[in-house]
Design a protein around this motif. Structure first.
Motif, PDB file in Angstrom:
ATOM      1  N   ARG A 170     -17.605 -11.411  -9.707  1.00 19.76           N
ATOM      2  CA  ARG A 170     -18.835 -10.747  -9.285  1.00 19.76           C
ATOM      3  C   ARG A 170     -18.771  -9.315  -9.808  1.00 19.76           C
ATOM      4  O   ARG A 170     -17.768  -8.630  -9.627  1.00 19.76           O
ATOM      5  CB  ARG A 170     -18.979 -10.719  -7.761  1.00 19.76           C
ATOM      6  CG  ARG A 170     -19.112 -12.083  -7.098  1.00 19.76           C
ATOM      7  CD  ARG A 170     -20.444 -12.733  -7.452  1.00 19.76           C
ATOM      8  NE  ARG A 170     -20.631 -14.008  -6.788  1.00 19.76           N
ATOM      9  CZ  ARG A 170     -20.217 -15.181  -7.239  1.00 19.76           C
ATOM     10  NH1 ARG A 170     -19.555 -15.242  -8.371  1.00 19.76           N
ATOM     11  NH2 ARG A 170     -20.458 -16.286  -6.578  1.00 19.76           N
ATOM     12  N   SER A 171     -19.845  -8.884 -10.453  1.00 20.16           N
ATOM     13  CA  SER A 171     -19.890  -7.515 -10.964  1.00 20.16           C
ATOM     14  C   SER A 171     -21.338  -7.079 -11.098  1.00 20.16           C
ATOM     15  O   SER A 171     -22.254  -7.877 -10.922  1.00 20.16           O
ATOM     16  CB  SER A 171     -19.164  -7.408 -12.310  1.00 20.16           C
ATOM     17  OG  SER A 171     -19.815  -8.221 -13.273  1.00 20.16           O
ATOM     18  N   GLY A 172     -21.523  -5.814 -11.406  1.00 10.99           N
ATOM     19  CA  GLY A 172     -22.871  -5.287 -11.571  1.00 10.99           C
ATOM     20  C   GLY A 172     -23.555  -5.057 -10.237  1.00 10.99           C
ATOM     21  O   GLY A 172     -22.925  -4.695  -9.247  1.00 10.99           O
ATOM     22  N   ASP A 173     -24.848  -5.331 -10.201  1.00 10.09           N
ATOM     23  CA  ASP A 173     -25.681  -5.088  -9.024  1.00 10.09           C
ATOM     24  C   ASP A 173     -25.720  -6.351  -8.166  1.00 10.09           C
ATOM     25  O   ASP A 173     -26.591  -7.196  -8.333  1.00 10.09           O
ATOM     26  CB  ASP A 173     -27.090  -4.698  -9.490  1.00 10.09           C
ATOM     27  CG  ASP A 173     -28.002  -4.341  -8.342  1.00 10.09           C
ATOM     28  OD1 ASP A 173     -27.535  -4.247  -7.198  1.00 10.09           O
ATOM     29  OD2 ASP A 173     -29.209  -4.163  -8.594  1.00 10.09           O
ATOM     30  N   TRP A 174     -24.774  -6.492  -7.279  1.00 10.52           N
ATOM     31  CA  TRP A 174     -24.741  -7.643  -6.371  1.00 10.52           C
ATOM     32  C   TRP A 174     -24.574  -7.163  -4.940  1.00 10.52           C
ATOM     33  O   TRP A 174     -24.067  -6.087  -4.698  1.00 10.52           O
ATOM     34  CB  TRP A 174     -23.649  -8.640  -6.767  1.00 10.52           C
ATOM     35  CG  TRP A 174     -22.230  -8.160  -6.662  1.00 10.52           C
ATOM     36  CD1 TRP A 174     -21.619  -7.236  -7.445  1.00 10.52           C
ATOM     37  CD2 TRP A 174     -21.245  -8.588  -5.723  1.00 10.52           C
ATOM     38  NE1 TRP A 174     -20.311  -7.067  -7.068  1.00 10.52           N
ATOM     39  CE2 TRP A 174     -20.055  -7.886  -6.000  1.00 10.52           C
ATOM     40  CE3 TRP A 174     -21.237  -9.500  -4.677  1.00 10.52           C
ATOM     41  CZ2 TRP A 174     -18.882  -8.063  -5.274  1.00 10.52           C
ATOM     42  CZ3 TRP A 174     -20.062  -9.680  -3.956  1.00 10.52           C
ATOM     43  CH2 TRP A 174     -18.913  -8.967  -4.257  1.00 10.52           C
ATOM     44  N   ALA A 175     -25.052  -7.957  -3.990  1.00  9.45           N
ATOM     45  CA  ALA A 175     -25.001  -7.593  -2.575  1.00  9.45           C
ATOM     46  C   ALA A 175     -23.677  -8.051  -1.986  1.00  9.45           C
ATOM     47  O   ALA A 175     -23.373  -9.246  -1.959  1.00  9.45           O
ATOM     48  CB  ALA A 175     -26.161  -8.230  -1.815  1.00  9.45           C
ATOM     49  N   GLU A 223     -12.137 -11.769  -9.692  1.00 10.90           N
ATOM     50  CA  GLU A 223     -12.439 -10.373 -10.006  1.00 10.90           C
ATOM     51  C   GLU A 223     -13.704  -9.984  -9.257  1.00 10.90           C
ATOM     52  O   GLU A 223     -14.776 -10.545  -9.487  1.00 10.90           O
ATOM     53  CB  GLU A 223     -12.631 -10.148 -11.497  1.00 10.90           C
ATOM     54  CG  GLU A 223     -12.883  -8.685 -11.798  1.00 10.90           C
ATOM     55  CD  GLU A 223     -12.956  -8.365 -13.284  1.00 10.90           C
ATOM     56  OE1 GLU A 223     -13.653  -7.395 -13.628  1.00 10.90           O
ATOM     57  OE2 GLU A 223     -12.329  -9.071 -14.086  1.00 10.90           O
ATOM     58  N   LEU A 224     -13.557  -9.032  -8.349  1.00 13.02           N
ATOM     59  CA  LEU A 224     -14.680  -8.525  -7.570  1.00 13.02           C
ATOM     60  C   LEU A 224     -14.840  -7.044  -7.885  1.00 13.02           C
ATOM     61  O   LEU A 224     -13.989  -6.240  -7.537  1.00 13.02           O
ATOM     62  CB  LEU A 224     -14.434  -8.718  -6.069  1.00 13.02           C
ATOM     63  CG  LEU A 224     -14.167 -10.154  -5.611  1.00 13.02           C
ATOM     64  CD1 LEU A 224     -13.799 -10.169  -4.140  1.00 13.02           C
ATOM     65  CD2 LEU A 224     -15.366 -11.038  -5.882  1.00 13.02           C
ATOM     66  N   ASP A 225     -15.931  -6.715  -8.560  1.00  9.32           N
ATOM     67  CA  ASP A 225     -16.197  -5.329  -8.932  1.00  9.32           C
ATOM     68  C   ASP A 225     -17.250  -4.774  -7.980  1.00  9.32           C
ATOM     69  O   ASP A 225     -18.423  -5.138  -8.047  1.00  9.32           O
ATOM     70  CB  ASP A 225     -16.682  -5.266 -10.380  1.00  9.32           C
ATOM     71  CG  ASP A 225     -16.846  -3.838 -10.881  1.00  9.32           C
ATOM     72  OD1 ASP A 225     -16.876  -2.899 -10.052  1.00  9.32           O
ATOM     73  OD2 ASP A 225     -16.958  -3.670 -12.104  1.00  9.32           O
TER      74      ASP A 225
END
Length: 184
Positions: free
Chosen positions: A79-84, A99-101
């Motif tokens: 998960r990366s970028g614009d996520w809730a 991978e959690l960004d």
């Protein structure tokens, strides 16, 4: 510091108050019990204070949106970028990496709990600048847990991420985003 000693938010107090009011409407609490418990709930400072008020009540079944579960048997969980980012996140991966960004994510909670269950694979979690992490409840059997220079003591106004769980044959790395150097 145990989770019971951690300070609660207004949202946590409100959730406990709603649970008490539901218990009253179901006939589980008398009017006097409701009033006494609501007074304590609305002034509670720690999770331990709130737990004492609701531990004799049934667990809510309607909190499906409270915990998000991500699972992969062979591939990577990313998960990366614009996520809730949810308040609680459970991630299970048998043969892949995680991978959690969180550096560009939308995080509406001051505290985020991430529970990892990794068999063969490692996890990398990228915090926003100023974020704080607690990895005391994470165990790696055959790998390292690295948090670089990230503080573990909770700070007012900073995202506080609590990571728990285990990795059998992998490790955990928590870091800030890499700085990008631009040349002109």
């Amino acid at each position: 510091m145990s989770e019971l000693q951690m300070r609660v938010s207004d949202e946590d107090r409100e959730r406990a108050a709603q649970q008490l009011q539901r218990a009253f409407t179901e006939g589980r609490l008398t009017q006097l019990e409701l009033e006494d418990r609501l007074e304590i709930a609305l002034t509670a400072k720690t999770y331990g204070d709130l737990l004492g008020l609701i531990e004799d009540l049934p667990v809510e079944q309607s909190q499906g949106g409270d915990v998000v579960e991500l699972e992969s048997k062979n591939g990577a969980v990313k998960r990366s970028g614009d996520w809730a980012v949810p308040r609680r996140l459970r991630v299970a991966s048998k043969y892949g990496s995680v991978e959690l960004d969180l550096s560009e994510a939308v995080v509406d909670h001051p505290v985020v709990d991430i529970e990892l269950d990794l068999t063969y694979g490692s996890a990398k979690i990228i915090l926003p600048e100023g974020g704080v992490v607690n990895v005391d409840a994470f165990q790696s059997d055959w790998g390292a847990t690295k948090t670089s220079d990230i503080p573990s003591r909770r700070r007012h106004g900073s995202l506080y991420v609590v990571i728990s769980g285990q990795a059998k044959y992998g490790g955990l790395t928590v870091r800030y985003p890499r700085r990008r150097w631009f040349t002109h």
